[in-house]
Design a protein around this motif. Structure first.
Motif, PDB file in Angstrom:
ATOM      1  N   LEU A  77       0.841  -1.198   0.000  1.00 48.62           N
ATOM      2  CA  LEU A  77       0.000   0.000   0.000  1.00 48.62           C
ATOM      3  C   LEU A  77       0.878   1.251   0.000  1.00 48.62           C
ATOM      4  CD1 LEU A  77      -2.594  -1.141   2.714  1.00 48.62           C
ATOM      5  CD2 LEU A  77      -2.975  -1.051   0.244  1.00 48.62           C
ATOM      6  N   ASP A  78       0.641   2.115  -0.971  1.00 49.47           N
ATOM      7  CA  ASP A  78       1.327   3.407  -1.008  1.00 49.47           C
ATOM      8  C   ASP A  78       0.352   4.513  -0.625  1.00 49.47           C
ATOM      9  OD1 ASP A  78       4.034   2.712  -1.745  1.00 49.47           O
ATOM     10  OD2 ASP A  78       3.159   1.978  -3.591  1.00 49.47           O
ATOM     11  N   GLU A  79      -0.597   4.784  -1.475  1.00 50.04           N
ATOM     12  CA  GLU A  79      -1.717   5.636  -1.064  1.00 50.04           C
ATOM     13  C   GLU A  79      -2.902   4.736  -0.756  1.00 50.04           C
ATOM     14  OE1 GLU A  79      -1.227   9.679  -3.768  1.00 50.04           O
ATOM     15  OE2 GLU A  79      -3.124   8.630  -3.675  1.00 50.04           O
ATOM     16  N   PHE A  80      -3.576   5.013   0.336  1.00 45.29           N
ATOM     17  CA  PHE A  80      -4.793   4.246   0.620  1.00 45.29           C
ATOM     18  C   PHE A  80      -5.662   5.014   1.608  1.00 45.29           C
ATOM     19  CE2 PHE A  80      -3.762   2.403   4.853  1.00 45.29           C
ATOM     20  CZ  PHE A  80      -2.406   2.684   4.914  1.00 45.29           C
ATOM     21  N   THR A  81      -6.922   4.615   1.662  1.00 48.01           N
ATOM     22  CA  THR A  81      -7.901   5.286   2.526  1.00 48.01           C
ATOM     23  C   THR A  81      -8.715   4.229   3.246  1.00 48.01           C
ATOM     24  OG1 THR A  81      -8.100   7.105   0.945  1.00 48.01           O
ATOM     25  CG2 THR A  81      -9.862   6.884   2.580  1.00 48.01           C
ATOM     26  N   VAL A  82      -8.963   4.462   4.520  1.00 49.54           N
ATOM     27  CA  VAL A  82      -9.944   3.652   5.249  1.00 49.54           C
ATOM     28  C   VAL A  82     -11.036   4.586   5.744  1.00 49.54           C
ATOM     29  CG1 VAL A  82      -8.355   1.824   5.955  1.00 49.54           C
ATOM     30  CG2 VAL A  82      -8.653   3.820   7.418  1.00 49.54           C
ATOM     31  N   CYS A  83     -12.273   4.105   5.688  1.00 45.05           N
ATOM     32  CA  CYS A  83     -13.423   4.867   6.189  1.00 45.05           C
ATOM     33  C   CYS A  83     -14.355   3.940   6.943  1.00 45.05           C
ATOM     34  CB  CYS A  83     -14.227   5.492   5.042  1.00 45.05           C
ATOM     35  SG  CYS A  83     -13.410   6.806   4.136  1.00 45.05           S
ATOM     36  N   GLY A  84     -15.106   4.521   7.853  1.00 36.48           N
ATOM     37  CA  GLY A  84     -16.148   3.779   8.542  1.00 36.48           C
ATOM     38  C   GLY A  84     -16.919   4.694   9.473  1.00 36.48           C
ATOM     39  N   LEU A  85     -18.020   4.170   9.958  1.00 42.66           N
ATOM     40  CA  LEU A  85     -18.822   4.880  10.955  1.00 42.66           C
ATOM     41  C   LEU A  85     -18.530   4.225  12.299  1.00 42.66           C
ATOM     42  CD1 LEU A  85     -21.922   4.931   8.695  1.00 42.66           C
ATOM     43  CD2 LEU A  85     -21.108   7.001   9.816  1.00 42.66           C
ATOM     44  N   PHE A  86     -17.869   4.969  13.166  1.00 42.58           N
ATOM     45  CA  PHE A  86     -17.416   4.425  14.440  1.00 42.58           C
ATOM     46  C   PHE A  86     -18.205   5.028  15.599  1.00 42.58           C
ATOM     47  CE2 PHE A  86     -13.782   3.962  11.694  1.00 42.58           C
ATOM     48  CZ  PHE A  86     -13.180   2.786  12.084  1.00 42.58           C
ATOM     49  N   LYS A  87     -18.568   4.177  16.522  1.00 41.88           N
ATOM     50  CA  LYS A  87     -19.107   4.654  17.808  1.00 41.88           C
ATOM     51  C   LYS A  87     -18.522   3.773  18.891  1.00 41.88           C
ATOM     52  CE  LYS A  87     -23.503   3.937  18.894  1.00 41.88           C
ATOM     53  NZ  LYS A  87     -24.960   4.174  18.899  1.00 41.88           N
ATOM     54  N   ARG A  88     -17.972   4.399  19.913  1.00 39.19           N
ATOM     55  CA  ARG A  88     -17.458   3.578  21.002  1.00 39.19           C
ATOM     56  C   ARG A  88     -18.228   3.902  22.269  1.00 39.19           C
ATOM     57  NH1 ARG A  88     -12.119   6.024  22.915  1.00 39.19           N
ATOM     58  NH2 ARG A  88     -12.719   8.187  22.997  1.00 39.19           N
ATOM     59  N   PHE A  89     -18.264   2.913  23.135  1.00 41.97           N
ATOM     60  CA  PHE A  89     -19.119   3.022  24.310  1.00 41.97           C
ATOM     61  C   PHE A  89     -18.383   3.585  25.524  1.00 41.97           C
ATOM     62  CE2 PHE A  89     -21.389  -0.902  22.436  1.00 41.97           C
ATOM     63  CZ  PHE A  89     -22.112  -0.100  21.571  1.00 41.97           C
ATOM     64  N   THR A  90     -17.077   3.628  25.454  1.00 40.55           N
ATOM     65  CA  THR A  90     -16.306   4.090  26.618  1.00 40.55           C
ATOM     66  C   THR A  90     -15.213   5.037  26.147  1.00 40.55           C
ATOM     67  OG1 THR A  90     -14.714   2.294  26.418  1.00 40.55           O
ATOM     68  CG2 THR A  90     -16.664   1.884  27.793  1.00 40.55           C
ATOM     69  N   ASN A  91     -14.511   5.624  27.065  1.00 38.42           N
ATOM     70  CA  ASN A  91     -13.437   6.550  26.749  1.00 38.42           C
ATOM     71  C   ASN A  91     -12.058   5.908  26.871  1.00 38.42           C
ATOM     72  OD1 ASN A  91     -14.660   8.980  25.929  1.00 38.42           O
ATOM     73  ND2 ASN A  91     -15.270   9.392  28.046  1.00 38.42           N
ATOM     74  N   GLY A  92     -11.970   4.654  26.550  1.00 35.79           N
ATOM     75  CA  GLY A  92     -10.685   3.964  26.689  1.00 35.79           C
ATOM     76  C   GLY A  92      -9.739   4.245  25.538  1.00 35.79           C
ATOM     77  N   TYR A  93      -8.727   3.411  25.470  1.00 33.80           N
ATOM     78  CA  TYR A  93      -7.719   3.464  24.404  1.00 33.80           C
ATOM     79  C   TYR A  93      -8.070   2.316  23.463  1.00 33.80           C
ATOM     80  CZ  TYR A  93      -2.912   3.018  22.487  1.00 33.80           C
ATOM     81  OH  TYR A  93      -1.803   2.923  21.681  1.00 33.80           O
ATOM     82  N   ASP A  94      -8.724   2.647  22.366  1.00 32.59           N
ATOM     83  CA  ASP A  94      -9.339   1.630  21.522  1.00 32.59           C
ATOM     84  C   ASP A  94      -8.621   1.518  20.183  1.00 32.59           C
ATOM     85  OD1 ASP A  94     -11.199   1.649  23.522  1.00 32.59           O
ATOM     86  OD2 ASP A  94     -12.895   2.269  22.288  1.00 32.59           O
ATOM     87  N   PHE A  95      -8.288   0.301  19.808  1.00 34.84           N
ATOM     88  CA  PHE A  95      -7.735   0.067  18.472  1.00 34.84           C
ATOM     89  C   PHE A  95      -8.848  -0.324  17.505  1.00 34.84           C
ATOM     90  CE2 PHE A  95      -3.170   0.218  17.701  1.00 34.84           C
ATOM     91  CZ  PHE A  95      -2.738   0.638  18.944  1.00 34.84           C
ATOM     92  N   TRP A  96      -9.005   0.506  16.491  1.00 33.49           N
ATOM     93  CA  TRP A  96      -9.957   0.174  15.430  1.00 33.49           C
ATOM     94  C   TRP A  96      -9.291  -0.748  14.429  1.00 33.49           C
ATOM     95  CZ3 TRP A  96     -10.869   6.031  14.417  1.00 33.49           C
ATOM     96  CH2 TRP A  96     -11.594   6.561  15.487  1.00 33.49           C
ATOM     97  N   VAL A  97      -8.074  -0.402  14.047  1.00 28.93           N
ATOM     98  CA  VAL A  97      -7.371  -1.098  12.973  1.00 28.93           C
ATOM     99  C   VAL A  97      -5.960  -1.438  13.438  1.00 28.93           C
ATOM    100  CG1 VAL A  97      -6.377  -0.818  10.669  1.00 28.93           C
ATOM    101  CG2 VAL A  97      -8.649   0.102  11.155  1.00 28.93           C
ATOM    102  N   SER A  98      -5.554  -2.655  13.191  1.00 28.76           N
ATOM    103  CA  SER A  98      -4.178  -3.064  13.449  1.00 28.76           C
ATOM    104  C   SER A  98      -3.724  -3.930  12.289  1.00 28.76           C
ATOM    105  CB  SER A  98      -4.102  -3.841  14.769  1.00 28.76           C
ATOM    106  OG  SER A  98      -2.846  -4.479  14.900  1.00 28.76           O
ATOM    107  N   TYR A  99      -2.714  -3.459  11.570  1.00 25.69           N
ATOM    108  CA  TYR A  99      -2.203  -4.212  10.425  1.00 25.69           C
ATOM    109  C   TYR A  99      -0.758  -4.587  10.704  1.00 25.69           C
ATOM    110  CZ  TYR A  99      -0.642  -5.435   5.765  1.00 25.69           C
ATOM    111  OH  TYR A  99      -0.103  -6.104   4.698  1.00 25.69           O
ATOM    112  N   ALA A 100      -0.515  -5.877  10.752  1.00 26.92           N
ATOM    113  CA  ALA A 100       0.824  -6.382  11.064  1.00 26.92           C
ATOM    114  C   ALA A 100       1.331  -7.181   9.882  1.00 26.92           C
ATOM    115  CB  ALA A 100       0.778  -7.265  12.313  1.00 26.92           C
ATOM    116  N   THR A 101       2.595  -7.015   9.559  1.00 29.18           N
ATOM    117  CA  THR A 101       3.135  -7.734   8.405  1.00 29.18           C
ATOM    118  C   THR A 101       3.813  -9.014   8.840  1.00 29.18           C
ATOM    119  OG1 THR A 101       5.014  -6.244   8.521  1.00 29.18           O
ATOM    120  CG2 THR A 101       3.336  -5.787   6.861  1.00 29.18           C
ATOM    121  N   MET A 102       4.040  -9.853   7.875  1.00 25.60           N
ATOM    122  CA  MET A 102       4.461 -11.217   8.141  1.00 25.60           C
ATOM    123  C   MET A 102       5.942 -11.304   8.479  1.00 25.60           C
ATOM    124  SD  MET A 102       1.693 -12.874   7.758  1.00 25.60           S
ATOM    125  CE  MET A 102       2.053 -14.608   7.470  1.00 25.60           C
TER     126      MET A 102
END
Ligand SMILES: [Ca+2]
Length: 255
Positions: A77-102
């Motif tokens: 990926l060089d240029e890329f976009t992610v979109c979504g409608l997010f709602k979280r229930f608490t004020n924590g430290y939340d990971f929406w996306v985690s991409y790990a390579t092999m």
């Protein structure tokens, strides 16, 4: 009659969820039947068209078991976009996306990621992460798009159609063939989750494109969740994911 049928299905899905169990094959099938086909993928590149609707609930706080894994192969990926409608229930430290390579490439568990807290958003690229101030209120749904430019390590964060903050991390192509997970932070490929980094909330219409979307396109998606540019790499439609733990697919609102 059809309405009551759908309500019955939704109630059943809400009660029983569509979690990780492979013992009940009827639930994914039911979801696919309700969601219907995806003919929109056949339209031409970058044209706006009907957007596949997806909706997921991550109901549990502070756990390492609720997540979605994308099964669509991820290219470099060089240029890329992610979109979504997010709602979280608490004020924590939340990971929406985690991409790990092999292992064997850069073996990088922070190749790309998006997390947020009550007063900042954090982006990681190429193993370097940085947060910028951004206040998001719990129990409020936001339309969030992040356009990413690997050539200079820049990520533009759009909230409800407007550019809100720029996060500049580290330049360099995001390696393909990695593990793309929603709802947990990978500290190793496909795992190494920590409960305080889990996501609790709802996520609708999450998707990824292999280009930086134009501001006008993002604004249009914010105004109308039923349309989106058709040249996406993946959505979270059932055939593109595996779902684990208490994470649950819910019937998306109709367009
Ligand atoms: Ca971690």
């Amino acid at each position: 009659m059809q309405t009551s049928f759908i309500i019955t299905i939704v109630a059943s899905m809400a009660v029983f969820g569509m979690g990780c169990s492979t013992s009940d094959e009827t639930r994914p099938q039911m979801y696919e039947e309700l969601v219907g086909g995806t003919d929109s993928k056949e339209t031409s590149s970058a044209a706006m068209g009907a957007c596949p609707q997806t909706s997921y609930l991550f109901p549990n706080i502070e756990q390492t078991t609720n997540y979605i894994r994308v099964t669509t192969p991820i290219p470099d990926l060089d240029e890329f976009t992610v979109c979504g409608l997010f709602k979280r229930f608490t004020n924590g430290y939340d990971f929406w996306v985690s991409y790990a390579t092999m292992p064997g490439t850069s073996n990088n568990h922070n190749e790309y990621g998006i997390a947020d807290s009550s007063d900042y958003i954090e982006i990681s690229m190429n193993g370097y992460y940085l947060s910028e101030s951004l206040k998001l209120t719990a129990n409020t749904e936001y339309h969030i798009c992040v356009t990413n430019f690997a050539s200079d390590g820049r990520s533009n964060v759009y909230i409800n159609g407007d550019m809100a903050v720029v996060v500049t991390t580290r330049s360099g192509t995001i390696d393909g063939a990695g593990s793309f997970i929603i709802g947990q932070d990978q500290d190793k490929i496909g795992g190494g989750f920590q409960s305080h980094q889990s996501f609790q909330g709802t996520l609708r219409n999450f998707m990824l494109w292999r280009r930086a979307l134009e501001e006008e396109e993002i604004e249009e998606m914010y105004q109308n969740r039923c349309v989106c540019p058709q040249d996406y790499l993946f959505t979270l439609e059932r055939e593109n994911i595996e779902i684990f733990g208490g994470a649950t697919a819910v019937w998306p609102a109709e367009c």
